[in-house]
Design a protein around this motif. Sequence first.
Motif, PDB file in Angstrom:
ATOM      1  N   MET A 248       0.839  -1.191   0.000  1.00 58.07           N
ATOM      2  CA  MET A 248       0.000   0.000   0.000  1.00 58.07           C
ATOM      3  C   MET A 248       0.881   1.252   0.000  1.00 58.07           C
ATOM      4  N   GLN A 249       0.510   2.208  -0.807  1.00 56.43           N
ATOM      5  CA  GLN A 249       1.194   3.497  -0.821  1.00 56.43           C
ATOM      6  C   GLN A 249       0.410   4.450   0.083  1.00 56.43           C
ATOM      7  N   VAL A 250       0.957   4.741   1.240  1.00 55.41           N
ATOM      8  CA  VAL A 250       0.255   5.554   2.237  1.00 55.41           C
ATOM      9  C   VAL A 250       1.177   6.666   2.707  1.00 55.41           C
ATOM     10  N   ARG A 251       0.659   7.875   2.707  1.00 56.92           N
ATOM     11  CA  ARG A 251       1.429   9.021   3.202  1.00 56.92           C
ATOM     12  C   ARG A 251       1.210   9.149   4.704  1.00 56.92           C
ATOM     13  N   LEU A 252       2.296   9.171   5.465  1.00 62.61           N
ATOM     14  CA  LEU A 252       2.221   9.317   6.913  1.00 62.61           C
ATOM     15  C   LEU A 252       2.225  10.803   7.267  1.00 62.61           C
ATOM     16  N   VAL A 253       1.203  11.234   7.993  1.00 58.03           N
ATOM     17  CA  VAL A 253       1.021  12.651   8.314  1.00 58.03           C
ATOM     18  C   VAL A 253       1.156  12.844   9.832  1.00 58.03           C
ATOM     19  N   PRO A 254       2.242  13.449  10.312  1.00 59.52           N
ATOM     20  CA  PRO A 254       2.404  13.651  11.752  1.00 59.52           C
ATOM     21  C   PRO A 254       1.306  14.553  12.321  1.00 59.52           C
ATOM     22  N   VAL A 255       0.773  14.139  13.492  1.00 56.90           N
ATOM     23  CA  VAL A 255      -0.260  14.903  14.193  1.00 56.90           C
ATOM     24  C   VAL A 255       0.176  15.059  15.647  1.00 56.90           C
ATOM     25  N   PRO A 256       0.205  16.284  16.185  1.00 56.73           N
ATOM     26  CA  PRO A 256       0.577  16.450  17.594  1.00 56.73           C
ATOM     27  C   PRO A 256      -0.363  15.670  18.517  1.00 56.73           C
ATOM     28  N   ARG A 257       0.206  15.085  19.538  1.00 54.40           N
ATOM     29  CA  ARG A 257      -0.568  14.242  20.449  1.00 54.40           C
ATOM     30  C   ARG A 257      -1.695  15.018  21.122  1.00 54.40           C
ATOM     31  N   ALA A 258      -1.412  16.199  21.624  1.00 58.64           N
ATOM     32  CA  ALA A 258      -2.425  16.987  22.330  1.00 58.64           C
ATOM     33  C   ALA A 258      -3.579  17.353  21.400  1.00 58.64           C
ATOM     34  N   LEU A 259      -3.255  17.688  20.153  1.00 54.51           N
ATOM     35  CA  LEU A 259      -4.297  18.028  19.190  1.00 54.51           C
ATOM     36  C   LEU A 259      -5.194  16.825  18.906  1.00 54.51           C
ATOM     37  N   ALA A 260      -4.594  15.647  18.737  1.00 55.74           N
ATOM     38  CA  ALA A 260      -5.367  14.444  18.444  1.00 55.74           C
ATOM     39  C   ALA A 260      -6.314  14.105  19.593  1.00 55.74           C
ATOM     40  N   VAL A 261      -5.831  14.229  20.829  1.00 57.65           N
ATOM     41  CA  VAL A 261      -6.684  13.948  21.985  1.00 57.65           C
ATOM     42  C   VAL A 261      -7.836  14.943  22.049  1.00 57.65           C
ATOM     43  N   ALA A 262      -7.551  16.219  21.775  1.00 60.61           N
ATOM     44  CA  ALA A 262      -8.598  17.243  21.813  1.00 60.61           C
ATOM     45  C   ALA A 262      -9.652  16.985  20.734  1.00 60.61           C
ATOM     46  N   LEU A 263      -9.223  16.642  19.525  1.00 60.14           N
ATOM     47  CA  LEU A 263     -10.163  16.353  18.451  1.00 60.14           C
ATOM     48  C   LEU A 263     -11.019  15.132  18.782  1.00 60.14           C
ATOM     49  N   ALA A 264     -10.414  14.120  19.388  1.00 61.39           N
ATOM     50  CA  ALA A 264     -11.171  12.929  19.770  1.00 61.39           C
ATOM     51  C   ALA A 264     -12.191  13.254  20.851  1.00 61.39           C
ATOM     52  N   GLY A 265     -11.798  14.104  21.800  1.00 59.35           N
ATOM     53  CA  GLY A 265     -12.743  14.511  22.843  1.00 59.35           C
ATOM     54  C   GLY A 265     -13.942  15.237  22.259  1.00 59.35           C
ATOM     55  N   ALA A 266     -13.695  16.110  21.270  1.00 63.54           N
ATOM     56  CA  ALA A 266     -14.797  16.823  20.620  1.00 63.54           C
ATOM     57  C   ALA A 266     -15.694  15.858  19.861  1.00 63.54           C
ATOM     58  N   ALA A 267     -15.088  14.851  19.213  1.00 60.91           N
ATOM     59  CA  ALA A 267     -15.876  13.860  18.475  1.00 60.91           C
ATOM     60  C   ALA A 267     -16.748  13.045  19.427  1.00 60.91           C
ATOM     61  N   GLU A 268     -16.222  12.740  20.604  1.00 57.49           N
ATOM     62  CA  GLU A 268     -17.002  11.980  21.583  1.00 57.49           C
ATOM     63  C   GLU A 268     -18.181  12.810  22.102  1.00 57.49           C
TER      64      GLU A 268
END
Length: 330
Positions: A248-268
């Motif tokens: 698979m050709q997949v581009r890895l996109v770095p995401v800051p940990r704090a941002l990812a947790v915040a986005l997940a909290g909003a999704a929940e």
Amino acid sequence: MARVLVTGASGFIGRHVAMQLSRDGYAVRATGRDAGRLASLGRYAQTVRADLATDPLDALVDGCTAVVHCAALSSPWGRAEAFALANVEATARLLAAAARTGVARFVHLGSPSIYFRFADQYDLDESFQPPRRWITAYARSKWQSEQLVRGADCGRLHTVILRPRAVFGDGDQAILPRLLAVAGSGRFPLIHAGRARIDITPVESAVHAIGQALQAGPASRGRAYNISNGTPVQVRALVQSLFEQLQMQVRLVPVPRALAVALAGAAELAAHCRPGRPEPRLTRYGVGVLGYSQTLDIRAARRDLGYAPALSIDAALARFAHAWHAGRSA
């Protein structure tokens, strides 16, 4: 011939356990809720469809010398009542039936999800104090079920608890397929740049640990054991290897940990406001298991159970990739 009841045999791990125990010479009685998947085990086991939370269980357990309890409701999202019924009440009912019918050995699959924290954790041993607030109802229910199993170890009934970490392999629907679903767009968000180190476990290694637990000596009574391959991998290296194996050709996109947790909290929060509270695509637990390091100390399993990984991670990934390609071309 010793007869073993395997619960959750219509699921991923339970199915592998039922097949391997049959190959090892056990008479296997396999139970689950999916009659179709159970039927395909017919050459390996006597199959009985049952709901452990509601159906009578004495006849299911009668004649078995051991129980391997793989059945569970496993998800990072859901109602606490559902987890309590499927994971706690069902375990309590199964233990009671095992005691009434004279079962000698009860091997229970717990979960390392109980250890989860929003922090890097290394070489965790089996000692554990429950948190004041659980991140998931699933983790709480698995700890509560462990407590029941530990308390049932007395007299004839010898109980052992295994905590296999991130089990994957042919038939897995929870670990690697979720990563592949995210990568389907051609981009994969790499939380914390993929620097977290995690333990994963080929299903072959988890099944081997279960076989060892069925034979383990008195030192294992009422104890819990971490199970993994004992070779932590960096998340970046894991996903790169997976995508390479699958071509698979997949581009890895770095995401800051704090941002990812915040986005997940909003999704929940948004999911809680929707009718039926559907599982969001992003959860804080899902972010956490890939964004924070968690490695396990498996020395106790090596010492008391004689456990050793049955398959390397590289070999297991190659085997998964072969099965994945075969399934997609079928």
